[in-house]
Design an enzyme around this catalytic site. Structure first.
Site, PDB file in Angstrom:
ATOM      1  N   GLY A 286       1.606 -12.298   2.140  1.00  0.00           N
ATOM      2  CA  GLY A 286       1.072 -10.972   1.891  1.00  0.00           C
ATOM      3  C   GLY A 286       1.999 -10.184   0.995  1.00  0.00           C
ATOM      4  CB  ALA A 287       1.895  -6.664  -0.077  1.00  0.00           C
ATOM      5  CB  SER A 288       5.515  -7.171   3.619  1.00  0.00           C
ATOM      6  OG  SER A 288       4.749  -7.921   4.540  1.00  0.00           O
TER       7      SER A 288
ATOM      8  CG  ASP B 130      -2.795  -2.499   7.360  1.00  0.00           C
ATOM      9  OD1 ASP B 130      -3.913  -2.279   6.866  1.00  0.00           O
ATOM     10  OD2 ASP B 130      -2.020  -3.361   6.930  1.00  0.00           O
TER      11      ASP B 130
END
Length: 1010
Positions: free
Chosen positions: A708-710, A833
C-alpha cells in the site's frame, strides 16, 4: 430441322416454370424468399453498428423478406398490395452497446423507439431530429453523455421523451419551449448543471415533468412553470432550488403529485396550494419552510400523503388537516407545538401517523385507531401526557407502537395484550404505572419490547413464553418484582435482556443459559439470590454480563473464562466467595468489577496491575500486588504470602533485567546484513513465541502478500509453524506529511497504529503482537489472516463464491469491532479509514478490523467533531461532510461502513467507471428509485435470502445518509444487523422491497428498504 426443334423445346416450358416458381415463392413453407426490403436493410445497418454480446439481435436475418418478425420490431400492414412499414423498435434491456444508431431515423414511419436499459455510450447526434415520425422516445438508463441536442424540439409529433439515468450535462435547451405536443418529459438522475429553464413553461401540453436529482445551479422556481395548466406530476427533488413557491403554481389545478423535497425552499407553505384540488401526494420535506401550517385543508379531499418533515414549521396541526382521509402524515423534526386535535382520530384511511420530535402537548385523541386501520403510530419525543388510547389496535393491524420520551401515565391498556400484530413496542421514558398485562409479555410477533424508565409494577407473566420472536427485552428502571420465570429460557431469539433497577428476587433461572444468541444480560440492582447458573459457557455470543448489586453468592464459575466475546463483566456488591478463577485471564475485558464481595486468595497475575485496582476493592480475604488492598484484619494472615509474592516478583525482575542487559550487549550495533535491518527498539503486547531474528530473516520480496501507500506486508512462517503478518512501514520525509492518507504532523502513522492497537483486546480487532523500530524502517507484527482482505476477496476472482451467509457474518463481525472502538474503549477511537481492504478474514471467514494508521482517539465525547489538518481516508468511502469540513467523529466511520455494506450487497466496488461521477451510495439510491431492488442486489447471491438482503441494504442506506445526524450509532447498527437476521422483523411485498420512512428511534428521514 429436328435438332433445331429440340433446341427450341425448352422455351415452350418457360411459362410453366415461372408459374411453378411463383407458387413456391408464395408458399409459407417455401425455402425460397424475396430479397430483404429497404427497411430491413436499414435495420441490418443498425445491427452492424452495435455490439450485441447476448445475441438479442440474432433473429435479424437477411433471409427474411421484411423485418416484421424480428425481435423488437412492430410493423403496420396497410393492406392491399403495399408493403408493411416498421412503426416501432423496442430493444429495451437487450444489453446493446455502441453509439446511437442513426440509421433508425431512415425508417420513415417509425413512431416508437425504446432503447431503455442498454449501454448506448455516445452523445446524441443533432441528426436525431430526422426521426420526424417519432411520438415516443425512451433512452433512459444508458451511458449517454454530453449535452441534450437542441434539435429534439424539431420532432413535431413527439409526446413522450425519457432521458432518465444517463450522464448528460449542460443546460436544458431553450429550444424545448417549442414543443407543442410533448406530454411527458423525464430527465432525472443526470448531470445537468444549468438551471431549470423558464422556457419549459411554454410546453403547455406537458402532463408530467420530472427533473429530480440533477446538480442544477441554485435557482428559484420559475413562475413560468405555473403556465403548465395540464401538469399532473411535478418532481423536482434535489434540484438546487431556493426561495418561495411562486403564486403562479396555484393555477396547476390538475396537479396530482407535487414533490419539491430536499431543496432550500423558504417562506411559509402558501395558501394557494388549496387550489390544487386534485392533489394526492405533496412532498415538501427537507427544506427550510417556516411559519404555521395554513388552514384550508378541507379543500384537498383527494390528499392521501403529506410530508413536511425536516423544516422549521411552528404552531399546531390544523383540525381540517386531521379530518382528511390521509394514508400517511409526516410532520416530524419541526417545531410544532400545541395539542393533537381530536379530529385526527376521524380519518378513516389513516394507517400511518408519525409526528415525533416536535413540541406537541396534551393527550392523544381517545378514539385514535378506532375508525382507521392504524399500522404505525410514532409520537415519540414530544410532551404528550395522559393515558394511552384504548382503541389503537381496534382494527387488528397495529404493528409499530412508538411513544418514547413523553409523559404518558396510567396503565398499559389491557386490550393491547390481544394485539397480536404488534412487532415493535417502545414505551420507554414515560410515567406508565400498574402491572403489565399478562399477554403483553407474550406478544407472538414482537421482536422489540422496550418498557424501560417507567413506574411499572407486578410480575413477569409465564405467558412470556409466547414471545418466540423477541430479540430485545428491556424493562429497566421500573418496580417489577417476583421471580424471573423459567419460561424466559424459551425465547430462543433473545439477544438483549435488560432488567436492571427493579425488585426482582429469587434465583437466576437455569434456562437462561439455553439462549445462545444472548449478547447482553443486565440484571444489576435487583434482589436476586443464589448462584450463577451452570452452563454459562454455552452463551458463546455474550458480550456484557452485569449482575452487580444483588444478593448472589457462591463462586464464579470457571467456565466464564471460555466466553471469548465477553468484554464487560460486573459482579460487584454481591456475596460471591472463593478464589477468582484464573480462567478470567483468557477474557479480553474492557471493564472488570468484582469489588464488594467476599473473595479470598490471590488475584490472578494478569489483573495484579494498577489499572485494575478498583476492580477488587472491599474483598476482605483478597490480596494482590496493590498497596493497601487487603483489609487490616487479613493483613497478618496473609503477610507471609505477601512476602513470598514480593520475593518472587523481585527474583523475576532481576532475571529479566539480566536478560535485557545480555540481549542489548549481544545485538548492539549488529546489522542483519542480508536485509539491512538493525533492531533498535522492540515492544511486545502479547506473550510471544518467536524472536526478533525470525522476523527480520523473513522480510523478503518472495514473502510479500500485499502493499500500500505506507509500505508492504509480508507473510512470515515462524519456526513453530505459526504464521504472522509483518507490516513494514518506510520512513517518510517531512514533505510527505500532506499526503492523502497522512495523519497530524505531531504523530506519525507508526506511533498511531502502535498506540491504538497495542491496548485493544477484542475478537473483531486484528491483534498486534509486537512492533520494532529500526534505522531504516518500522515493523508491525500482526496475527496472520489466511483469507486476506474483504476487498480482495469480494472484488477478485473468488468474489462470486461468497454466499450471503458468509457476507452477513463478515458484516456483523466488522460492525462489532467498530462498535467496540466507538463505545467500549475508555477513550472512543475513530478509525478514519474503514474500507473493505481494511477488513481482514481468518480461516473461518471471521472478520477483523485492521490498519489503524490514521485512527484518531476522541479525547472527550462532548467535544463533538474534531477538526483534522488533512483529509484521511480512501476514495469512495469518505463521508461527504468530512471531505469539505475536515471534521471527524464516529459518524464518519459509520458512513464508510455503510459503503462496505453496499459492497457486500451489490458486489460492486465503491468507485466504478459505470457510476461516472456518482459514488456507490448515490448509484444505489438512483437504481432503487428507477428500477427497484432487482438491479441492485449482486446477481451471484441466492434469491432465497432476498428478504434479509433487503434489510441489510436498508441499514446501509441509513449509514450512508448525507446528514451525519441521521446515521445510527455503531451499537445501533450491530443491533439492527442482528435484528435483520431473523425472519419475523419485516414483511416484504411480493414484488420486492418497498420504500417507507424511518421512525423516531432512527432519528432520520430518508427512504428505506423495508
Amino acid at each position: 430441322m429436328k435438332a433445331m426443334q429440340m433446341e427450341k423445346k425448352p422455351f415452350n416450358n418457360i411459362p410453366l416454370i415461372l408459374s411453378i416458381l411463383s407458387l413456391i415463392s408464395l408458399s409459407p413453407s417455401s425455402p425460397f424468399t424475396f430479397a430483404l426490403n429497404q427497411e430491413g436493410l436499414f435495420l441490418q445497418q443498425v445491427k452492424n453498428s452495435l455490439s450485441d454480446p447476448s445475441g438479442s439481435l440474432s433473429s435479424w436475418s437477411d433471409q427474411d423478406a421484411t423485418p416484421c418478425n424480428w425481435t423488437g420490431i412492430t410493423c403496420k400492414y396497410p393492406g392491399s398490395s403495399a408493403s408493411p412499414s416498421v412503426i416501432s423498435v423496442n430493444l429495451s434491456g437487450a444489453a446493446l452497446s455502441g453509439s446511437f444508431p442513426t440509421f433508425l431515423c431512415r425508417l420513415s414511419h417509425l413512431s416508437v423507439l425504446s432503447l431503455y436499459n442498454n449501454s448506448i455510450n455516445s452523445s446524441l447526434p443533432l441528426s436525431i431530429s430526422s426521426c420526424k415520425s417519432l411520438t415516443y422516445l425512451d433512452l433512459s438508463e444508458n451511458l449517454i453523455d454530453g449535452p441534450v441536442p437542441y434539435t429534439l424540439s424539431d420532432l413535431p409529433h413527439l409526446r413522450y421523451l425519457n432521458l432518465d439515468a444517463n450522464y448528460m450535462s449542460g443546460d436544458i435547451p431553450a429550444s424545448f419551449g417549442k414543443f407543442r405536443r410533448l406530454e411527458t418529459l423525464i430527465m432525472t438522475g443526470n448531470f445537468f448543471n444549468g438551471t431549470i429553464s423558464p422556457f419549459l413553461g411554454n410546453i403547455t401540453s406537458l402532463k408530467r415533468l420530472q427533473l429530480a436529482y440533477n446538480p442544477f445551479r441554485p435557482s428559484q422556481l420559475a413562475p413560468e412553470l405555473g403556465n403548465l395548466t395540464n401538469l399532473e406530476d411535478l418532481w423536482l427533488t434535489n434540484c438546487g432550488l431556493f426561495g418561495s413557491i411562486p403564486s403562479s403554481f396555484g393555477k396547476l389545478s390538475r396537479l396530482v403529485n407535487l414533490d419539491v423535497a430536499e431543496n432550500g425552499l423558504t417562506g411559509s407553505i402558501p395558501c394557494f396550494i388549496f387550489q390544487l384540488k386534485n392533489i394526492v401526494q405533496m412532498e415538501l420535506y427537507n427544506n427550510s419552510f417556516t411559519g404555521e401550517l395554513p388552514a384550508g385543508w378541507a379543500n384537498l379531499t383527494q390528499l392521501r400523503r403529506f410530508d413536511a418533515s425536516m423544516n422549521r414549521l411552528t404552531g399546531t396541526i390544523p383540525n381540517d388537516l386531521c379530518e382528511l382521509p390521509l394514508e400517511s402524515l409526516h410532520l416530524y423534526e419541526n417545531q410544532l407545538d400545541g395539542t393533537l386535535p381530536d379530529t385526527i382520530a376521524k380519518s378513516p384511511n389513516l394507517f400511518e401517523l408519525r409526528i415525533f420530535s416536535n413540541r406537541l402537548t396534551g393527550s392523544l385523541p381517545s378514539e385514535l385507531g378506532q375508525n382507521s386501520p392504524l399500522q404505525t403510530l410514532d409520537v415519540s419525543r414530544n410532551q404528550f401526557s395522559g393515558e394511552i388510547p384504548r382503541h389503537l389496535c381496534a382494527k387488528g393491524e397495529l404493528a409499530e407502537l412508538l411513544m418514547i420520551y413523553n409523559s404518558f401515565s396510567g396503565n398499559i391498556p389491557a386490550n393491547l395484550e390481544q394485539c397480536r400484530s404488534l412487532s415493535r413496542v417502545r414505551l420507554r421514558n414515560n410515567r406508565l404505572s400498574g402491572a403489565v398485562p399478562a399477554g403483553f409479555w407474550g406478544l407472538p410477533h414482537a421482536y422489540l419490547l422496550d418498557l424501560a424508565n417507567n413506574i411499572l409494577s407486578g410480575n413477569i407473566s409465564y405467558m412470556i413464553q409466547g414471545a418466540k420472536n423477541l430479540s430485545t427485552l428491556s424493562f429497566s428502571n421500573n418496580k417489577i418484582s417476583g421471580n424471573l420465570p423459567d419460561e424466559i429460557g424459551m425465547l430462543e431469539n433473545l439477544i438483549e435482556f435488560s432488567a436492571s433497577y427493579n425488585k426482582l428476587n429469587g434465583e437466576i433461572p437455569s434456562s437462561l443459559v439455553k439462549l445462545d444468541q444472548l449478547i447482553k444480560i443486565d440484571l444489576h440492582n435487583n434482589n436476586l439470590s443464589g448462584e450463577i447458573p451452570g452452563g454459562i459457557q454455552y452463551l458463546k455470543q455474550l458480550n456484557e454480563l452485569n449482575l452487580a448489586n444483588n444478593k448472589l453468592s457462591g463462586e464464579i464459575p470457571e467456565e466464564i473464562g471460555n466466553l471469548s466475546g465477553l468484554n464487560y463483566l460486573d459482579l460487584s456488591s454481591n456475596n460471591f466467595s472463593g478464589e477468582i478463577p484464573l480462567g478470567l485471564q483468557n477474557l479480553k475485558l474492557n471493564k472488570l468489577n468484582l469489588s464488594c464481595n467476599q473473595f479470598s486468595g490471590p488475584i490472578p497475575p494478569l489483573f495484579a496491575r494498577e489499572v485494575y485496582r478498583d476492580s477488587f476493592l472491599e474483598n476482605s480475604g483478597l490480596c494482590g500486588g496493590f498497596a493497601g488492598l487487603c483489609s487490616r484484619e487479613s493483613k497478618g494472615r496473609n503477610q507471609v504470602y505477601l512476602w513470598l509474592l514480593r520475593l518472587s516478583f523481585a527474583i523475576a525482575a532481576f532475571i529479566l533485567l539480566v536478560g535485557l542487559v545480555v540481549l542489548m550487549w549481544k545485538y548492539k550495533n549488529i546489522e542483519k546484513i542480508n536485509h539491512g535491518v538493525i533492531m533498535t527498539k522492540w515492544t511486545s503486547f502479547h506473550k510471544l513465541g518467536f524472536s526478533v531474528s525470525e522476523i527480520s530473516d523473513c522480510i523478503d520480496e518472495e514473502n510479500v502478500i500485499g502493499s500500500g501507500a505506507s509500505g508492504k506486508v509480508y507473510k512470515v512462517v515462524l519456526s513453530n509453524g505459526e504464521a504472522v503478518a509483518v507490516k513494514k512501514l518506510l520512513e517518510r520525509s517531512a514533505k510527505d506529511d500532506t499526503s492523502f492518507s497522512s495523519v497530524d504532523s505531531e504523530i506519525d502513522e507508526f506511533e498511531v497504529e502502535v498506540q491504538t492497537l497495542g491496548k485493544i483486546r477484542h475478537k473483531n480487532i486484528v491483534r498486534l503482537f509486537c512492533c520494532c523500530d529500526t534505522q531504516t524502517c518500522k515493523l508491525l507484527v500482526y496475527e496472520y489472516m489466511p483469507n486476506g482482505s474483504l476487498g480482495d476477496l469480494l472484488h477478485g476472482s473468488r468474489g462470486g463464491s461468497l454466499d450471503w451467509r458468509t457476507r452477513f457474518k463478515i458484516a456483523l463481525d466488522a460492525a462489532e469491532g467498530l462498535s467496540y472502538l466507538h463505545h467500549d474503549c475508555v477513550q472512543p477511537i475513530v478509525h478514519r479509514d474503514v474500507k473493505s481492504n481494511n477488513i481482514l478474514l481468518d480461516g473461518d471467514f471471521g472478520a477483523k478490523v485492521s490498519d489503524f494508521g490514521v485512527a484518531k482517539i476522541v479525547q472527550a465525547a462532548n467535544k463533538g467533531a474534531e477538526c483534522m489538518s488533512v483529509v484521511a481516508g480512501s476514495c469512495g468511502y469518505i463521508a461527504p461532510e468530512y471531505a469539505y469540513t475536515l471534521r471527524v467523529n464516529e459518524k464518519s466511520d459509520i458512513y464508510s461502513f455503510g459503503i462496505v455494506l453496499l459492497e457486500l450487497v451489490t458486489g460492486r466496488r465503491p468507485v466504478d467507471p459505470e457510476f461516472g461521477e456518482k459514488d456507490l451510495a448515490t448509484w444505489v439510491c438512483t437504481k432503487l428509485n428507477q428500477r427497484g431492488i432487482r438491479d441492485v442486489i449482486d446477481p451471484n447471491l441466492d434469491c432465497s435470502h432476498k428478504e434479509e438482503i433487503c434489510r441489510v441494504l436498508n441499514i446501509s442506506l441509513l449509514c450512508t445518509s448525507p446528514l451525519p445526524i441521521n446515521r445510527p450509532s455503531m451499537r445501533r447498527v450491530v443491533k439492527m444487523l442482528l435484528d435483520s437476521s431473523t425472519e419475523f422483523k419485516t414483511k416484504i411485498a411480493e414484488k420486492g422491497c418497498k420504500l417507507s420512512p424511518y421512525s423516531s428511534d432512527d432519528n432520520s428521514k430518508q427512504s428505506s428498504i423495508v
